[in-house]
Design an enzyme around this catalytic site. Structure first.
Site, PDB file in Angstrom:
ATOM      1  N   THR A  18      40.666  44.973  39.810  1.00 38.45           N
ATOM      2  CA  THR A  18      41.789  44.427  40.087  1.00 38.45           C
ATOM      3  C   THR A  18      41.865  44.751  39.159  1.00 38.45           C
ATOM      4  OG1 THR A  18      40.376  42.990  40.996  1.00 38.45           O
ATOM      5  CG2 THR A  18      42.132  41.689  39.957  1.00 38.45           C
ATOM      6  N   SER A  60      35.198  48.536  42.757  1.00 36.30           N
ATOM      7  CA  SER A  60      33.917  48.481  42.383  1.00 36.30           C
ATOM      8  C   SER A  60      32.781  48.071  42.909  1.00 36.30           C
ATOM      9  CB  SER A  60      34.022  47.981  41.040  1.00 36.30           C
ATOM     10  OG  SER A  60      33.786  46.346  41.068  1.00 36.30           O
ATOM     11  N   ASP A  92      33.431  42.920  39.706  1.00 32.67           N
ATOM     12  CA  ASP A  92      32.377  42.918  40.745  1.00 32.67           C
ATOM     13  C   ASP A  92      31.292  43.426  40.143  1.00 32.67           C
ATOM     14  OD1 ASP A  92      33.864  40.788  42.092  1.00 32.67           O
ATOM     15  OD2 ASP A  92      34.863  42.301  43.824  1.00 32.67           O
TER      16      ASP A  92
END
Ligand code: ASP
Length: 349
Positions: A18, A60, A92
């Protein structure tokens, strides 16, 4: 004791997540590059030399064990050049990567700090810049080991679990205190554990020897009421290791589906079976209840107070080193970077 050099060299390795995401009609996707991240940093010490390299640019969710080896190789390639490493990564699967690198990077005596963000660097609410700068501060410390720096905390890489999907404090340090906190570039260490990670100046320099192979044929089986027993046929035929997330302190189904005899079959076939718990805290003690005692207690690997995010890469790493059941058990039940604190029977009963 050696003087801490004022100027440190730090390498930022970027892997996606992100932190570098852009919006599109198809949803958030990793877009921004290493150079974009480098533009955002305000290092705690202007004298530090900071460089960046892209290792990959993925969400991820697409992280794989082979990519863990790729990240480890990227660190190994520049290990002598730098004093510390920062890895930017999606949140994640960050906890898995942090634990994986702990096991893979044998001989590591420098800080490897993994960070990321809940909101992209271009988001007005972003936590990326703070997390990145905190990670750089920690990477310039006299630390050794792999850690996650997130929301002002430094977490032992074998103890992190992502527990929140949106909030800034996405990670918790489970069964272990955070190693340090940071605010406005000022670090306060947790005195009860920080000595475990401080660089041992008197130690002979070790060479970094990253593992080059890990066994991927493992499975995590979460017990639930109504679990269909046919899964065990599949495990028996296809897996080298199985992690069973039992109930509570280590309870397993004994009526209708007799898990203990299934585990006997798996261990008799040479498959490594780890018993852990679905509960986040306080570890596993399978012999506490009658339903757990039927397990082959001398054969199973005790998950102790390790979390699943650490057990998965640890089992892959151990099976990559040896196929001898007793040796795998020994490796798994030996503490690496405090992933096991003590015998859970002593600590939690
Ligand atoms: N899906 C993203 C990832 O793990 C989430 C994040 O980075 O926060 O790559």
């Amino acid at each position: 004791m050696d003087q801490k050099p004022l100027q440190k060299s730090i390498l930022i390795l970027t892997t996606g997540g992100t932190i570098v995401c852009a919006k599109s009609d198809g949803g958030l996707y990793p877009y921004y590059q290493t150079a974009d991240l480098l533009k955002c940093i305000q290092p705690c010490n202007k004298q530090h030399r900071i460089s960046g390299k892209k290792v990959m640019n993925i969400d991820s969710s697409n992280m794989t064990p082979q990519y863990w080896l790729t990240i480890a190789q990227a660190i190994a390639a520049d290990y002598e050049e730098y004093d510390g490493f920062v890895i930017t990564h999606g949140t994640d699967t960050m906890a898995y990567t942090a634990a994986a690198l702990t096991y893979i990077l044998s001989g590591l005596i420098k800080p490897v700090i993994i960070t990321g963000a809940q909101y992209s660097i271009v988001d007005s609410e972003t936590d990326a810049i703070q997390n990145l700068n905190d990670a750089l501060c920690f990477a310039s410390e006299e630390l050794e080991g792999v850690f996650i720096a997130f929301d002002g905390k430094l977490i032992n890489g074998t103890r992190a679990v992502k527990t929140k999907t949106r909030s800034y404090d996405a990670f918790r340090s489970v069964n272990y205190p955070p190693v340090a906190a940071i605010k406005h570039n000022r670090i306060s260490y947790n005195q009860s554990v920080c000595t475990h990670f401080q660089k041992q100046q008197h130690k002979r320099p070790q060479s970094l020897q990253p593992a080059s192979y890990i066994e991927e044929k493992i499975f995590v089986l979460k017990l639930f009421p109504g679990l269909n027993p046919t899964i065990f046929e599949y495990l028996l035929q296809n897996m080298h290791g199985v992690i069973i997330e039992s109930y509570g302190t280590g309870g397993v189904t004994s009526e209708i589906l007799d898990i203990a005899s299934r585990v006997h079959e798996l261990t008799a076939a040479g498959i490594a079976v780890v018993v852990t718990t679905q509960c986040l805290q306080e570890g596993v003690t399978p012999q506490q209840y009658a339903v757990g005692r039927a397990l082959p207690l001398d054969k199973i690997i005790y998950g102790k107070d390790m979390n699943t995010e650490a057990l998965v890469p640890k089992l892959m790493w151990a099976l990559g080193k040896t196929t001898e059941q007793a040796e795998v058990k020994q490796l798994m039940e030996t503490s690496v970077q405090d992933d096991i604190l003590a015998n859970p029977e002593q600590v939690y009963l």
